[in-house]
Design a protein around this motif. Structure first.
Motif, PDB file in Angstrom:
ATOM      1  N   MET A   1     -14.791  64.221 -68.225  1.00 16.88           N
ATOM      2  CA  MET A   1     -15.960  65.359 -68.277  1.00 16.88           C
ATOM      3  C   MET A   1     -16.932  64.709 -69.452  1.00 16.88           C
ATOM      4  SD  MET A   1     -14.486  69.021 -67.844  1.00 16.88           S
ATOM      5  CE  MET A   1     -14.387  69.210 -69.338  1.00 16.88           C
ATOM      6  N   ASN A   2     -16.599  64.141 -70.406  1.00 20.99           N
ATOM      7  CA  ASN A   2     -17.310  63.776 -71.544  1.00 20.99           C
ATOM      8  C   ASN A   2     -17.802  62.493 -71.932  1.00 20.99           C
ATOM      9  OD1 ASN A   2     -17.013  66.571 -72.873  1.00 20.99           O
ATOM     10  ND2 ASN A   2     -15.199  65.703 -73.797  1.00 20.99           N
ATOM     11  N   HIS A   3     -17.033  61.529 -70.781  1.00 25.19           N
ATOM     12  CA  HIS A   3     -17.374  60.139 -70.660  1.00 25.19           C
ATOM     13  C   HIS A   3     -17.176  59.660 -69.394  1.00 25.19           C
ATOM     14  CE1 HIS A   3     -17.304  60.109 -75.105  1.00 25.19           C
ATOM     15  NE2 HIS A   3     -15.940  60.585 -74.948  1.00 25.19           N
ATOM     16  N   PRO A   4     -18.167  60.211 -68.280  1.00 28.44           N
ATOM     17  CA  PRO A   4     -17.900  59.867 -67.075  1.00 28.44           C
ATOM     18  C   PRO A   4     -18.132  58.325 -66.534  1.00 28.44           C
ATOM     19  CG  PRO A   4     -20.026  61.211 -67.229  1.00 28.44           C
ATOM     20  CD  PRO A   4     -19.078  61.227 -68.468  1.00 28.44           C
ATOM     21  N   GLY A   5     -19.100  57.839 -67.523  1.00 26.08           N
ATOM     22  CA  GLY A   5     -19.561  56.449 -67.163  1.00 26.08           C
ATOM     23  C   GLY A   5     -18.388  55.533 -67.578  1.00 26.08           C
ATOM     24  N   ASN A   6     -17.340  55.875 -68.013  1.00 29.97           N
ATOM     25  CA  ASN A   6     -16.181  55.077 -68.520  1.00 29.97           C
ATOM     26  C   ASN A   6     -15.463  54.736 -67.283  1.00 29.97           C
ATOM     27  OD1 ASN A   6     -17.167  54.748 -71.148  1.00 29.97           O
ATOM     28  ND2 ASN A   6     -15.591  56.155 -72.011  1.00 29.97           N
ATOM     29  N   TYR A   7     -15.712  55.528 -66.039  1.00 26.50           N
ATOM     30  CA  TYR A   7     -14.686  55.610 -65.077  1.00 26.50           C
ATOM     31  C   TYR A   7     -15.401  55.046 -63.660  1.00 26.50           C
ATOM     32  CZ  TYR A   7     -11.977  58.173 -68.090  1.00 26.50           C
ATOM     33  OH  TYR A   7     -11.094  58.569 -69.331  1.00 26.50           O
ATOM     34  N   GLU A   8     -14.699  54.354 -62.837  1.00 19.09           N
ATOM     35  CA  GLU A   8     -15.106  53.918 -61.536  1.00 19.09           C
ATOM     36  C   GLU A   8     -14.404  54.481 -60.382  1.00 19.09           C
ATOM     37  OE1 GLU A   8     -16.293  49.983 -59.267  1.00 19.09           O
ATOM     38  OE2 GLU A   8     -15.387  49.713 -61.076  1.00 19.09           O
ATOM     39  N   ILE A   9     -14.861  55.034 -59.533  1.00 21.55           N
ATOM     40  CA  ILE A   9     -13.954  55.413 -58.364  1.00 21.55           C
ATOM     41  C   ILE A   9     -13.702  54.214 -57.378  1.00 21.55           C
ATOM     42  CG2 ILE A   9     -13.656  56.977 -56.544  1.00 21.55           C
ATOM     43  CD1 ILE A   9     -15.243  59.122 -58.238  1.00 21.55           C
ATOM     44  N   LEU A  10     -12.600  53.843 -57.167  1.00 23.97           N
ATOM     45  CA  LEU A  10     -12.526  52.696 -56.250  1.00 23.97           C
ATOM     46  C   LEU A  10     -12.004  53.345 -54.985  1.00 23.97           C
ATOM     47  CD1 LEU A  10     -10.679  50.372 -58.752  1.00 23.97           C
ATOM     48  CD2 LEU A  10     -12.995  50.345 -58.099  1.00 23.97           C
ATOM     49  N   HIS A  11     -11.311  54.300 -54.899  1.00 28.40           N
ATOM     50  CA  HIS A  11     -10.637  54.962 -53.523  1.00 28.40           C
ATOM     51  C   HIS A  11     -10.852  56.327 -53.686  1.00 28.40           C
ATOM     52  CE1 HIS A  11      -8.760  51.005 -52.979  1.00 28.40           C
ATOM     53  NE2 HIS A  11      -8.386  51.235 -54.135  1.00 28.40           N
ATOM     54  N   ILE A  12     -11.252  57.155 -52.258  1.00 29.78           N
ATOM     55  CA  ILE A  12     -11.322  58.299 -52.264  1.00 29.78           C
ATOM     56  C   ILE A  12     -10.633  58.709 -50.972  1.00 29.78           C
ATOM     57  CG2 ILE A  12     -13.547  58.249 -51.548  1.00 29.78           C
ATOM     58  CD1 ILE A  12     -13.996  60.951 -52.935  1.00 29.78           C
ATOM     59  N   TYR A  13      -9.950  59.953 -51.087  1.00 29.70           N
ATOM     60  CA  TYR A  13      -9.489  60.513 -49.717  1.00 29.70           C
ATOM     61  C   TYR A  13      -9.591  62.074 -49.849  1.00 29.70           C
ATOM     62  CZ  TYR A  13      -6.565  62.236 -46.038  1.00 29.70           C
ATOM     63  OH  TYR A  13      -6.401  63.028 -44.991  1.00 29.70           O
ATOM     64  N   ARG A  14     -10.376  62.592 -48.972  1.00 24.76           N
ATOM     65  CA  ARG A  14     -10.476  64.166 -48.835  1.00 24.76           C
ATOM     66  C   ARG A  14      -9.509  64.673 -47.847  1.00 24.76           C
ATOM     67  NH1 ARG A  14     -15.365  67.743 -46.681  1.00 24.76           N
ATOM     68  NH2 ARG A  14     -14.325  69.744 -47.069  1.00 24.76           N
ATOM     69  N   TYR A  15      -8.505  65.390 -48.081  1.00 22.26           N
ATOM     70  CA  TYR A  15      -7.591  66.104 -47.432  1.00 22.26           C
ATOM     71  C   TYR A  15      -7.667  67.392 -46.709  1.00 22.26           C
ATOM     72  CZ  TYR A  15      -2.913  67.545 -45.388  1.00 22.26           C
ATOM     73  OH  TYR A  15      -1.947  68.121 -44.653  1.00 22.26           O
ATOM     74  N   GLU A  16      -7.845  67.487 -45.746  1.00 23.45           N
ATOM     75  CA  GLU A  16      -8.280  69.181 -45.181  1.00 23.45           C
ATOM     76  C   GLU A  16      -6.906  69.666 -44.576  1.00 23.45           C
ATOM     77  OE1 GLU A  16     -11.228  69.201 -42.355  1.00 23.45           O
ATOM     78  OE2 GLU A  16     -12.543  67.989 -43.621  1.00 23.45           O
ATOM     79  N   GLY A  17      -6.491  70.804 -45.208  1.00 22.53           N
ATOM     80  CA  GLY A  17      -5.380  71.586 -44.843  1.00 22.53           C
ATOM     81  C   GLY A  17      -5.445  72.132 -43.576  1.00 22.53           C
ATOM     82  N   ASP A  18      -4.268  72.181 -43.081  1.00 21.29           N
ATOM     83  CA  ASP A  18      -3.966  72.631 -41.451  1.00 21.29           C
ATOM     84  C   ASP A  18      -4.216  74.099 -41.190  1.00 21.29           C
ATOM     85  OD1 ASP A  18      -3.316  69.911 -40.625  1.00 21.29           O
ATOM     86  OD2 ASP A  18      -1.477  70.057 -41.105  1.00 21.29           O
ATOM     87  N   THR A  19      -4.021  74.808 -42.167  1.00 19.62           N
ATOM     88  CA  THR A  19      -4.038  76.191 -41.954  1.00 19.62           C
ATOM     89  C   THR A  19      -4.962  77.047 -42.698  1.00 19.62           C
ATOM     90  OG1 THR A  19      -2.278  76.654 -43.529  1.00 19.62           O
ATOM     91  CG2 THR A  19      -1.517  76.169 -41.195  1.00 19.62           C
ATOM     92  N   SER A  20      -5.372  76.458 -43.925  1.00 24.38           N
ATOM     93  CA  SER A  20      -6.235  77.169 -44.816  1.00 24.38           C
ATOM     94  C   SER A  20      -7.242  76.484 -45.373  1.00 24.38           C
ATOM     95  CB  SER A  20      -5.460  78.003 -45.845  1.00 24.38           C
ATOM     96  OG  SER A  20      -6.006  78.521 -46.740  1.00 24.38           O
ATOM     97  N   PRO A  21      -8.383  76.835 -45.793  1.00 27.34           N
ATOM     98  CA  PRO A  21      -9.427  75.943 -46.534  1.00 27.34           C
ATOM     99  C   PRO A  21      -8.832  75.909 -47.895  1.00 27.34           C
ATOM    100  CG  PRO A  21     -10.698  77.748 -45.256  1.00 27.34           C
ATOM    101  CD  PRO A  21      -9.141  78.001 -44.880  1.00 27.34           C
ATOM    102  N   ASP A  22      -8.143  77.010 -48.339  1.00 22.90           N
ATOM    103  CA  ASP A  22      -7.434  76.792 -49.979  1.00 22.90           C
ATOM    104  C   ASP A  22      -6.547  75.501 -50.186  1.00 22.90           C
ATOM    105  OD1 ASP A  22      -8.838  78.985 -50.504  1.00 22.90           O
ATOM    106  OD2 ASP A  22      -7.329  80.226 -50.164  1.00 22.90           O
ATOM    107  N   GLU A  23      -6.105  75.037 -48.795  1.00 25.27           N
ATOM    108  CA  GLU A  23      -5.275  73.806 -48.970  1.00 25.27           C
ATOM    109  C   GLU A  23      -5.950  72.524 -48.893  1.00 25.27           C
ATOM    110  OE1 GLU A  23      -2.709  74.195 -45.528  1.00 25.27           O
ATOM    111  OE2 GLU A  23      -1.732  75.812 -46.224  1.00 25.27           O
ATOM    112  N   GLU A  24      -7.351  72.374 -48.895  1.00 25.79           N
ATOM    113  CA  GLU A  24      -8.006  71.381 -49.095  1.00 25.79           C
ATOM    114  C   GLU A  24      -7.713  70.566 -50.522  1.00 25.79           C
ATOM    115  OE1 GLU A  24     -12.084  71.993 -47.847  1.00 25.79           O
ATOM    116  OE2 GLU A  24     -11.594  72.555 -45.736  1.00 25.79           O
ATOM    117  N   ALA A  25      -7.938  69.098 -50.450  1.00 27.10           N
ATOM    118  CA  ALA A  25      -7.913  68.349 -51.797  1.00 27.10           C
ATOM    119  C   ALA A  25      -8.456  66.997 -51.470  1.00 27.10           C
ATOM    120  CB  ALA A  25      -6.450  68.246 -51.922  1.00 27.10           C
ATOM    121  N   VAL A  26      -8.998  66.557 -52.658  1.00 27.76           N
ATOM    122  CA  VAL A  26      -9.393  65.215 -52.794  1.00 27.76           C
ATOM    123  C   VAL A  26      -8.630  64.715 -53.841  1.00 27.76           C
ATOM    124  CG1 VAL A  26     -11.077  65.916 -54.513  1.00 27.76           C
ATOM    125  CG2 VAL A  26     -11.575  63.862 -52.975  1.00 27.76           C
ATOM    126  N   VAL A  27      -8.298  63.316 -53.357  1.00 27.59           N
ATOM    127  CA  VAL A  27      -7.506  62.466 -54.162  1.00 27.59           C
ATOM    128  C   VAL A  27      -8.488  61.197 -54.513  1.00 27.59           C
ATOM    129  CG1 VAL A  27      -5.486  60.772 -54.207  1.00 27.59           C
ATOM    130  CG2 VAL A  27      -5.487  62.782 -53.045  1.00 27.59           C
TER     131      VAL A  27
END
Length: 99
Positions: free
Chosen positions: A34-60
């Motif tokens: 949060m304090n130094h976001p410029g120090n990080y680069e996102i190389l991979h991203i995956y958004r997982y949607e839960g089968d039964t509930s929106p509360d099960e959604e996640a991002v990796v």
């Protein structure tokens, strides 16, 4: 952001990223992200949607720091579950898409 993968589950995403040497748990470094976001680069991203509930959604996120550390950050994806660090990473992923 370079790669977007579609895994069957969050666990599968974590296993595959670990096999690519993404071993640091960046969830333990939320405040630093949060304090130094410029120090990080996102190389991979995956958004997982839960089968039964929106509360099960996640991002990796597969992240590389400016010091060369590679690791993951896992966050809930529903509006009421995102941490401040996850919001910062989401903004970084949007910025990476524009490059």
């Amino acid at each position: 952001m370079k790669n977007r993968y579609h895994y069957a589950s969050v666990l599968k995403a974590l296993e595959e990223l670990k096999a690519m040497d993404f071993v640091v748990d960046f969830n333990l470094q939320e405040e630093v992200i949060m304090n130094h976001p410029g120090n990080y680069e996102i190389l991979h991203i995956y958004r997982y949607e839960g089968d039964t509930s929106p509360d099960e959604e996640a991002v990796v996120y597969g992240i590389k720091s400016n010091t060369g550390e590679k690791g993951v950050f896992v966050a809930g994806f529903s509006p009421n579950s995102e941490s401040e660090a996850a919001i910062v990473l989401h903004k970084l992923s949007i910025k990476g898409n524009k490059q």
